[in-house]
Design a protein around this motif. Structure first.
Motif, mmCIF file in Angstrom:
data_model
loop_
_atom_site.group_PDB
_atom_site.id
_atom_site.type_symbol
_atom_site.label_atom_id
_atom_site.label_comp_id
_atom_site.label_asym_id
_atom_site.label_seq_id
_atom_site.Cartn_x
_atom_site.Cartn_y
_atom_site.Cartn_z
ATOM 1 N N ALA A 1 5.176 3.961 3.100
ATOM 2 C CA ALA A 1 4.968 2.746 2.334
ATOM 3 C C ALA A 1 4.646 1.602 3.297
ATOM 4 C CB ALA A 1 6.221 2.430 1.526
ATOM 5 N N ASN A 2 3.698 0.791 2.920
ATOM 6 C CA ASN A 2 3.331 -0.371 3.734
ATOM 7 C C ASN A 2 3.483 -1.641 2.907
ATOM 8 O OD1 ASN A 2 2.370 0.922 6.181
ATOM 9 N ND2 ASN A 2 0.776 1.753 4.845
ATOM 10 N N LEU A 3 4.145 -2.640 3.464
ATOM 11 C CA LEU A 3 4.253 -3.942 2.814
ATOM 12 C C LEU A 3 3.566 -4.969 3.695
ATOM 13 C CD1 LEU A 3 7.947 -4.203 1.578
ATOM 14 C CD2 LEU A 3 5.890 -3.857 0.202
ATOM 15 N N TYR A 4 2.751 -5.808 3.084
ATOM 16 C CA TYR A 4 2.087 -6.878 3.834
ATOM 17 C C TYR A 4 2.671 -8.210 3.384
ATOM 18 C CZ TYR A 4 -1.156 -3.284 5.199
ATOM 19 O OH TYR A 4 -1.700 -2.144 5.724
ATOM 20 N N LEU A 5 3.215 -8.949 4.325
ATOM 21 C CA LEU A 5 3.840 -10.228 4.010
ATOM 22 C C LEU A 5 3.040 -11.347 4.666
ATOM 23 C CD1 LEU A 5 6.182 -8.519 3.036
ATOM 24 C CD2 LEU A 5 7.725 -9.898 4.428
ATOM 25 N N VAL A 6 2.782 -12.404 3.907
ATOM 26 C CA VAL A 6 2.121 -13.582 4.475
ATOM 27 C C VAL A 6 3.157 -14.700 4.525
ATOM 28 C CG1 VAL A 6 0.302 -15.283 4.160
ATOM 29 C CG2 VAL A 6 -0.082 -12.889 3.517
ATOM 30 N N LYS B 1 0.867 -1.183 0.000
ATOM 31 C CA LYS B 1 0.000 0.000 0.000
ATOM 32 C C LYS B 1 0.896 1.223 0.000
ATOM 33 C CE LYS B 1 -4.562 -0.904 1.666
ATOM 34 N NZ LYS B 1 -5.461 -0.970 2.818
ATOM 35 N N GLN B 2 0.562 2.189 -0.871
ATOM 36 C CA GLN B 2 1.370 3.405 -0.998
ATOM 37 C C GLN B 2 2.829 3.098 -1.287
ATOM 38 O OE1 GLN B 2 0.483 5.880 2.444
ATOM 39 N NE2 GLN B 2 -1.445 4.778 2.465
ATOM 40 N N THR B 3 3.054 2.008 -1.993
ATOM 41 C CA THR B 3 4.426 1.697 -2.401
ATOM 42 C C THR B 3 4.548 1.990 -3.876
ATOM 43 O OG1 THR B 3 3.670 -0.563 -2.675
ATOM 44 C CG2 THR B 3 5.011 -0.086 -0.734
ATOM 45 N N GLN B 4 5.729 2.347 -4.288
ATOM 46 C CA GLN B 4 5.966 2.601 -5.705
ATOM 47 C C GLN B 4 6.016 1.271 -6.438
ATOM 48 O OE1 GLN B 4 6.241 5.705 -6.672
ATOM 49 N NE2 GLN B 4 6.496 6.706 -4.708
ATOM 50 N N LYS B 5 6.861 0.383 -5.946
ATOM 51 C CA LYS B 5 7.150 -0.842 -6.685
ATOM 52 C C LYS B 5 7.455 -1.903 -5.644
ATOM 53 C CE LYS B 5 11.042 -1.549 -8.960
ATOM 54 N NZ LYS B 5 12.250 -1.051 -9.216
#
Ligand code: ATP
Ligand code: MG
Lengths: 678, 253
Positions: A462-467, A425-429
């Motif tokens: 920037a938010n990264l979601y990892l499973v 979310k709200q990440t460029q790449k």
């Protein structure tokens, strides 16, 4: 000199110059009224009656300082303008035999008269309008409307003290000026400085350069934190540049045009170009002030209306669900024990069933959040993050167990060890892989689980979601790593979030019961280390509107103050130009210009000079836009379309208002110019 | 036919609130021939400025006609009157009437620019005039940077540059000291000798003594006129002073 003579002269002086004094008096009155109102509203007792306090109070308190400061500067400025005209009359008194002491007494009487009358009228107006303002405020911040009428003696006192102070300041400066000048200078002071301007290349070009720099800052701004830092720098640069451009730059432009003989010696350009140069020099500062005031008004209105009307939006971004419950385990500090979660979940389910509430869009998951600086594929442990340089790299990584993801997204996935599903979310790449200390993942992009509530995170990062599959191992390894690196304990959390169909009051009631339920459950469990956080969107709304509505109200109030100032400057500009143009009007006619020609030329000049400030203000606004957008991100406002809309509308409103003022003041101008003909 | 012919001119000013009307000119008749240098004298309030304003088409007469080259320009529309004024009349005023926004040079060009001349043409015309008036070194200065006499010379240059049929001057020496007055009067005589027609209103007998003819106005009418013929300036001056004392029952000035 007889005693009664002085007040009589003072009164006559005001009466004879009423074209100048009336607007001045009106400004005093309006400023006093405004100041009383804002003082009145900033009182804790008034805000408590509305059912608010806190952020609104801080905002209004700030507003009182701004209005006070502005009143001092502005009244001082207009007074110096008036004084310039009055000096001529004083010079005449001096020549006719009144000594400087006498003149000073007349002057003091005049200012005193104005101060007392305007303070009384201003306070009356302020008191009369304060209830209206209070109701408006309470409406904007969704407070309670009360219908009792009160006068705040404290606000009266503050207003009286402030305006007495301004009176002292103004009369002191006036007295110094009257005493310092010789009679001949007094007589001439109005026409003093009526020299044709000389081009100043250094200042003119400097103005353009500074403006370009300020615009460059705004346009190239990357992140909200640097926007905040650079905003005030940019504002100062723009103010400086505006003054330089209006005073020196415009004269320079005219001079360049005059050098081009073929262009200059044309009937259409000859008179306008030279008198423009002349006007700009005399009125450049006034025009620049108008431009800056208008810019401030535009920026304030555009951003505060955007905040206000976007409040619902930002509320939703920060609280994706109506209710959010989050639990951490203070005892272990690292894991949330499933048996504890079970107690909460049971209590929650029981409450919802008892209340007959149907929970929708449920999400129920464990997660682990880690913040750091993402350099390439490595998340570097770093906690002191609010820094301009590191802002762009700052990333929140949320790690979820695969079981929770499967349950919420209703599908089966396989995640091998050393792998992680990812969405952003709200990440460029999205990066292809990610290393956090000793842990390394190959990242496989996947769909976002729609019902996952992103929680009240700080916007703009920037938010990264990892499973991941081996959730416990992974989180414990990272915890150990962070503990070692930064000494920080990262917590695992459990989150439960849901929406309901309840009305606002019912939601608030449920919220209260929710908190109570957890307190009971906690007591029963006797696990005092277990902590929880329970948030309801409705409960936040109050605070949101308290802040954003407060901003909006303050924005409107200050805009009104600034607009009054702008109008007065415009009015004085027109009047002084009218007097100045009287004689030129005659001369031009004698050398063979038709009345129509003269009118046309004057009209086009006036139009240019008049619309230059608002044109420039709109330009400023356009270039400030990227910066504003970034700043509003800090308030959780991501809606660019809304900002464009509010910006457009505020420009439109300002332009219409400005055009009306133009019509009215140019009538005053024409009546002066043509009045001289008879 | 004479260059300028004024017939039965009458001007009544009506005050705004219907109060008593002022009859500034009752019945003025005179004519000016090509190349003449005419001075107009009269008491304060006798209607001299009013007359000049009508001649300049800045004001309309209540009755009567003004013919320049046989044309009655009071019948023209405002736009054509302005053009007519520009092309045929030159003005010199007591207060110089220079615009502070222009250099002396640009002030002088103003009427020519208004009739659409190119810079080169205007510059060529200005050169001899500026030299003749001795202001060639002041052209780039602004009015507030030069003396009253120099300002008046610039104003004369502005009047001359259009090659007007007639120059109208309203108390041109009124704001000048005696040295500057002498200079200006000499200048007027010189340009008159070169063939320029001049009509000058003045209070000063000395100024009038340079003219070839002096008209005296009293009670809104031409009361008397004296011709210079071949007499010298001193003789002329004496005649004027005598007429004035007759006119007012007192001395001149
Ligand atoms: N615009 C006007 N409205 C009404 N009356 C006027 C106006 N202009 C002039 N007058 C009157 O007409 C008369 C003649 O005025 P005018 O200015 O022509 O006198 P003048 O001969 O030029 O005097 P001076 O030598 O003092 O300049 C005066 O009585 C004056 O008051
Ligand atoms: Mg006169």
């Amino acid at each position: 000199m007889k005693k009664a003579f002085v007040p009589k002269l003072a009164f006559e002086g005001i009466r004879k110059n009423r074209r100048m004094y009336l607007p001045y008096l009106l400004t005093w009155i309006l400023m006093a009224a405004m100041f009383y109102i804002i003082c009145y509203l900033a009182q804790p007792s008034v805000l408590e009656a509305i059912g608010r306090g806190g952020s609104t109070q801080v905002l209004l308190q700030f507003g009182t300082y701004v209005v006070a400061l502005f009143a001092v500067i502005f009244l001082f400025y207009t007074n110096s303008f008036l004084l310039r005209r009055r000096k001529k009359e004083f010079g005449l008194y001096n020549i006719l035999g009144m000594d400087k002491r006498g003149i000073s007494r007349v002057y003091l009487w005049e200012t005193q008269l104005i101060a007392v009358v305007s303070l009384i009228l201003g306070l009356l107006a302020g008191i009369a309008l304060s209830k209206l303002a209070e109701l408006a405020l309470s409406k904007l911040i969704s407070g309670i409307a009360t219908f009792t009428f009160t006068i705040s003696w404290r606000a009266v006192l503050y207003t009286a003290v402030l305006f007495a102070g301004i009176f002292v300041l103004i009369s002191a400066s006036g007295l110094v000026q009257v005493r310092r000048l010789s009679p001949m200078q007094l007589l001439r002071s109005e026409s003093y400085g009526e020299k044709a301007p000389k081009a100043n290349w250094v200042l003119g070009l400097l103005g353009v350069a500074v403006l370009v720099l300020a615009y460059y800052f705004s346009v190239t701004i990357k992140n909200p934190v640097s926007a905040l830092a650079l905003f005030f720098v940019a504002v100062l640069l723009v103010i400086a540049a505006t003054y330089l451009i209006f005073i020196a730059g415009s004269v320079l432009l005219c001079k360049i045009l005059q050098k081009r003989k073929r262009y200059y010696y044309k009937k259409e350009h000859f008179v306008s170009v030279s008198s423009m140069a002349y006007r700009m020099k005399r009125n450049g500062a006034g025009l620049a002030s108008i431009c800056i005031l208008l810019t401030m008004v535009l920026v304030m209105i555009a951003s505060t209306t955007c905040l206000y009307f976007g409040a619902e939006d930002s509320l939703r971004t920060q609280y994706p669900n109506d209710f959010i419950v989050e639990a951490i385990d203070n005892d272990t500090g690292v894991t949330v024990l499933p048996e504890n979660v079970e107690v909460y979940r049971a209590a929650l389910t029981k409450l919802l069933t008892d209340e007959g509430v149907e929970a929708k869009n449920n999400s129920d998951y464990y997660y682990f959040g880690v913040a750091g600086l993402l350099h390439g594929t490595t998340l570097q442990a770093e906690t002191s993050f609010v820094d301009t340089d590191t802002y762009d790299a700052l990333t929140n990584v949320y790690i979820l167990p695969v079981q929770d993801y499967e349950r919420m997204s209703n599908k089966q996935v396989t995640v091998a060890p050393g792998q992680a599903l990812v969405w952003g979310k709200q990440t460029q790449k999205l990066p292809k892989e990610l290393t956090i200390g000793p842990v390394h993942f190959d990242l496989i992009p996947t769909e976002e689980a729609a019902i996952i509530s992103s929680g009240s995170m700080i916007q703009g990062f920037a938010n990264l979601y990892l499973v991941v599959d081996d959730y416990d191992t992974v989180t414990q390894t990272i915890q150990a790593y962070y503990m070692e690196k930064t000494g920080e304990i990262l917590e695992q959390k459990w989150r439960f979030a849901f929406d309901t169909d309840l009305s606002s009051e019912e939601q608030l009631a449920l919220y209260d019961k929710l908190s109570q339920t957890f307190i009971d459950a906690l007591a029963q469990q006797n696990a005092d280390g277990f902590g929880y956080r329970c948030e309801a969107l409705e409960a936040q709304r109050e605070d949101f509107y308290g802040t954003y509505g407060g901003f909006f109200f303050l924005g409107i109030l200050l805009s009104m103050v600034f607009l009054i100032a702008a109008v007065l400057i415009i009015y004085y500009k027109q009047i002084s130009e009218g007097y100045e143009d009287q004689s030129r009007f005659d001369i031009m006619q004698r050398v063979g210009m038709t009345k129509k020609d003269i009118r046309k030329s004057i009209n086009s000049q006036m139009l240019t000079v008049f619309f230059l400030p608002i044109g420039m203000a709109v330009l400023h606004l356009v270039f400030a836009f990227p910066m504003l957008r970034k700043l509003l991100l800090l308030f959780g406002l991501l809606n660019t379309k809304l900002l464009i809309l509010t910006t457009g509308v505020s420009v439109l409103i300002c332009a219409v208002f400005y055009a009306i003022v133009y019509r009215i003041t140019s009538n005053a101008y024409y009546s002066i110019v043509s009045g001289a003909k008879e | 036919m004479s260059l300028l012919e004024v017939k039965g001119l009458k001007k009544i000013y009506k005050t705004r609130f219907g109060g008593h009307a002022v009859e500034a000119l009752k019945n003025v008749n005179f004519s000016v021939d090509e190349g003449e240098y005419v001075a107009i004298m009269g008491e304060s309030g006798s209607g001299k400025t009013t007359l000049l304003n009508i001649l300049a088409a800045l004001d309309k007469p209540t009755a009567g006609t003004v013919l320049l080259d046989g044309k009655d320009f009071s019948k023209l529309k405002e736009a054509s009157v302005a053009a007519f004024r520009r092309d045929n009349l030159g003005f010199v005023f007591q207060d110089f009437s220079l615009l502070d926004t222009f250099t002396l040079e640009d002030n002088i060009y103003l009427p020519l620019v208004l009739s659409g001349n190119s810079y080169e043409k205007m510059h060529k015309r200005l050169e001899p005039i500026a030299e003749q008036l001795g202001i060639d070194r002041l052209l780039k200065k602004y009015p507030y940077e030069v003396s009253g006499g120099e300002k008046q010379r610039a104003a004369v240059a502005r009047a001359l540059i259009t090659n007007p049929r007639i120059i109208l001057a309203d108390e041109p020496t009124g704001a000048l000291d005696s040295k500057a007055t002498d200079e200006l009067l000499r200048l007027f005589s010189r340009i008159n000798e070169a063939g320029q027609t001049i009509l000058m209103v003045t209070h000063s007998a000395k100024a009038a003594s340079h003219a070839s003819r002096v008209l005296f106005i009293k009670d809104g009418e031409v009361f008397h006129q004296i011709y210079r013929a071949d007499s010298s300036c001193e003789k002329m001056y004496q005649k004027i002073v005598d007429t004035l004392s007759l006119l007012t029952g007192g001395g001149a000035e």
